[in-house]
Design an enzyme around this catalytic site. Sequence first.
Site, mmCIF file in Angstrom:
data_model
loop_
_atom_site.group_PDB
_atom_site.id
_atom_site.type_symbol
_atom_site.label_atom_id
_atom_site.label_comp_id
_atom_site.label_asym_id
_atom_site.label_seq_id
_atom_site.Cartn_x
_atom_site.Cartn_y
_atom_site.Cartn_z
ATOM 1 N N GLN A 10 23.423 23.429 38.142
ATOM 2 C CA GLN A 10 24.222 22.282 37.718
ATOM 3 C C GLN A 10 24.256 21.207 38.795
ATOM 4 O OE1 GLN A 10 27.812 23.206 35.726
ATOM 5 N NE2 GLN A 10 28.248 21.071 35.310
ATOM 6 N N PHE A 11 23.321 20.279 38.706
ATOM 7 C CA PHE A 11 23.224 19.211 39.695
ATOM 8 C C PHE A 11 24.438 18.293 39.656
ATOM 9 C CE2 PHE A 11 21.531 17.105 35.985
ATOM 10 C CZ PHE A 11 21.916 15.782 36.130
ATOM 11 N N THR A 12 25.163 18.264 38.544
ATOM 12 C CA THR A 12 26.303 17.357 38.427
ATOM 13 C C THR A 12 27.464 17.736 39.346
ATOM 14 O OG1 THR A 12 27.241 18.566 36.547
ATOM 15 C CG2 THR A 12 25.725 16.746 36.047
#
Length: 152
Positions: free
Chosen positions: A78-80
């Site tokens: 999850q890059f967010t």
Amino acid sequence: MRAVIQRVTQASCTVDDTCTGAIELGLLVLLGVEEDDNMQDLEWLAQKLVNLRIFSDEAGLMNKSIQDVHGNILLISQFTLFAQTKKGNRPSFIRAARPATAEPLYKTMGEMLSTLLHKKVQMGIFGADMKIDLRNDGPVTIIMNTKDKDNF
């Protein structure tokens, strides 16, 4: 690396109507990778995840690790988790690692956790549009950051 760790009674990941991973009792781990993250960060976080005592003992106290309860892990990239929202209303993800850096570390984390737990870790698909279903237990949610180890 940043991780959002949720104690769950069940969790699953679906990509294009296909389940890529599902667990019962265990941890849903959302993992974000920063460009300068390395194997030391990965090893530290993996050890923390398998030894974190956040499952209830017979007295109802958080005293047991995922190993103690024979739980499972669903690991999701999850890059967010590295969203910056200081300027304007559209998040910037400039601090998140590029796929060439993040994907190998994500896969290695899955392998390392599997080795430490002596069982297969369930995973999402890196870079895919994933649908995550979960039932948070407690609720218990912990956020960890390898760049801030003194506080974890």
